[in-house]
Design a protein around this motif. Sequence first.
Motif, short mmCIF file in Angstrom:
data_model
loop_
_atom_site.label_atom_id
_atom_site.label_comp_id
_atom_site.label_asym_id
_atom_site.label_seq_id
_atom_site.Cartn_x
_atom_site.Cartn_y
_atom_site.Cartn_z
N ASP A 138 0.93 -1.05 -0.08
CA ASP A 138 0.19 -0.01 -0.08
C ASP A 138 0.93 1.08 0.05
O ASP A 138 2.11 1.31 -0.11
N ASP A 139 0.14 2.32 0.07
CA ASP A 139 1.04 3.59 -0.09
C ASP A 139 1.74 4.12 1.23
O ASP A 139 2.61 4.97 1.09
N LYS A 140 1.60 3.42 2.29
CA LYS A 140 2.32 3.66 3.44
C LYS A 140 3.44 2.63 3.76
O LYS A 140 3.86 2.52 4.89
N GLY A 141 3.73 1.65 2.84
CA GLY A 141 4.77 0.67 2.64
C GLY A 141 4.30 -0.71 3.67
O GLY A 141 5.14 -1.13 3.88
N ARG A 142 3.16 -0.84 3.56
CA ARG A 142 2.48 -1.97 4.34
C ARG A 142 2.21 -3.17 3.49
O ARG A 142 1.54 -2.94 2.39
N VAL A 143 2.14 -4.33 3.83
CA VAL A 143 1.52 -5.50 3.15
C VAL A 143 0.80 -6.32 4.10
O VAL A 143 1.39 -6.42 5.28
N ILE A 144 -0.14 -7.09 3.70
CA ILE A 144 -0.74 -8.11 4.34
C ILE A 144 0.04 -9.51 4.12
O ILE A 144 -0.10 -9.88 2.71
N LEU A 145 0.58 -9.89 4.77
CA LEU A 145 1.33 -11.53 4.58
C LEU A 145 0.11 -12.43 4.45
O LEU A 145 -1.00 -12.22 5.15
N PRO A 146 0.60 -13.51 3.62
CA PRO A 146 -0.63 -14.60 3.62
C PRO A 146 -1.08 -15.09 4.95
O PRO A 146 -0.44 -15.38 5.83
N ALA A 147 -2.42 -15.20 4.95
CA ALA A 147 -3.02 -15.94 6.05
C ALA A 147 -2.38 -17.25 6.52
O ALA A 147 -2.38 -17.51 7.97
N LYS A 148 -1.83 -18.19 5.49
CA LYS A 148 -1.25 -19.15 5.71
C LYS A 148 -0.07 -18.98 6.73
O LYS A 148 0.45 -19.95 7.50
N PHE A 149 0.62 -17.99 6.59
CA PHE A 149 1.84 -17.59 7.29
C PHE A 149 1.64 -16.95 8.81
O PHE A 149 2.68 -17.09 9.73
N ARG A 150 0.51 -16.68 9.12
CA ARG A 150 0.06 -16.07 10.43
C ARG A 150 0.46 -16.69 11.73
O ARG A 150 1.03 -16.19 12.57
N GLN A 151 0.18 -18.05 11.79
CA GLN A 151 0.67 -18.88 12.74
C GLN A 151 2.08 -19.10 12.93
O GLN A 151 2.34 -18.76 14.32
N ASP A 152 2.96 -19.03 12.02
CA ASP A 152 4.31 -19.09 12.17
C ASP A 152 4.71 -17.84 12.61
O ASP A 152 5.84 -17.83 13.12
N LEU A 153 4.09 -16.72 12.70
CA LEU A 153 4.58 -15.28 13.03
C LEU A 153 4.00 -14.88 13.81
O LEU A 153 4.37 -13.51 14.36
N GLU A 154 3.40 -15.56 14.77
CA GLU A 154 2.58 -15.02 16.13
C GLU A 154 3.84 -14.89 17.11
O GLU A 154 3.47 -13.62 17.95
N SER A 155 4.70 -15.11 16.97
CA SER A 155 6.09 -15.01 17.96
C SER A 155 6.50 -13.54 17.91
O SER A 155 7.49 -13.00 18.30
N GLY A 156 6.33 -12.98 16.45
CA GLY A 156 7.01 -11.67 16.04
C GLY A 156 7.57 -11.99 14.80
O GLY A 156 7.73 -13.05 14.24
N ILE A 157 7.89 -10.75 14.16
CA ILE A 157 8.26 -10.80 12.80
C ILE A 157 9.72 -10.09 12.56
O ILE A 157 9.65 -9.17 13.18
N VAL A 158 10.76 -10.80 11.94
CA VAL A 158 12.04 -9.99 11.61
C VAL A 158 12.15 -9.97 10.14
O VAL A 158 12.04 -11.14 9.55
N LEU A 159 12.32 -8.77 9.65
CA LEU A 159 12.43 -8.71 8.19
C LEU A 159 13.90 -8.19 8.02
O LEU A 159 14.60 -7.37 8.91
N THR A 160 14.65 -8.63 7.10
CA THR A 160 16.07 -8.17 6.71
C THR A 160 16.34 -8.49 5.16
O THR A 160 15.68 -9.19 4.53
N ARG A 161 17.54 -7.97 4.83
CA ARG A 161 17.93 -8.05 3.63
C ARG A 161 18.19 -9.58 3.11
O ARG A 161 18.82 -10.28 3.89
N GLY A 162 17.86 -9.80 2.01
CA GLY A 162 17.84 -11.24 1.68
C GLY A 162 18.80 -11.16 0.47
O GLY A 162 19.24 -10.22 -0.09
N GLN A 163 19.42 -12.28 0.00
CA GLN A 163 20.13 -12.41 -1.15
C GLN A 163 19.21 -12.11 -2.39
O GLN A 163 18.16 -12.37 -2.32
N GLU A 164 19.71 -11.96 -3.44
CA GLU A 164 19.32 -11.74 -4.78
C GLU A 164 18.28 -10.55 -4.70
O GLU A 164 17.30 -10.25 -5.27
#
Length: 143
Positions: free
Chosen positions: A11-37
């Motif tokens: 969205d215009d504010k730099g937000r994204v809704i991650l897939p619902a399938k991923f939510r349970q795995d991310l309940e403990s918190g989320i860390v984003l970082t540079r990936g390769q490629e």
Amino acid sequence: MFLGTHAPKLDDKGRVILPAKFRQDLESGIVLTRGQERCIYVFSAVEFQKVHERIRQAPLTSAGARDFLRLFLSGASSESPDSQHRITIPTSLREYAGLERDLTVIGVGDRAEIWATDAWNDYYAAKEADFSSTTEEVIPGIF
């Protein structure tokens, strides 16, 4: 476990809704970082801690290990989803990955990756033929 290919929008504010399938795995918190490629790695907080423990075992005398650790951790950002399950991707990471409106989010087992859709399509086109014609063991004991 993160699996599949998904096509959310930024969205215009730099937000994204991650897939619902991923939510349970991310309940403990989320860390984003540079990936390769030039993608963004998305880890659960628990998995990121495991990765950090493994990479911090590298010797300080290794210039390559120091470089990797600096780039990997200096781009890391701990995020929390809002009430609509959106996460904000920091500007520096959006710029690093060239993210605009169209995104591709892929599951890669222990993490997800966020790609600019054009970059993912180019990567996929370049690598799919090699994947299909693999004749030697790439991952020991598996394929």
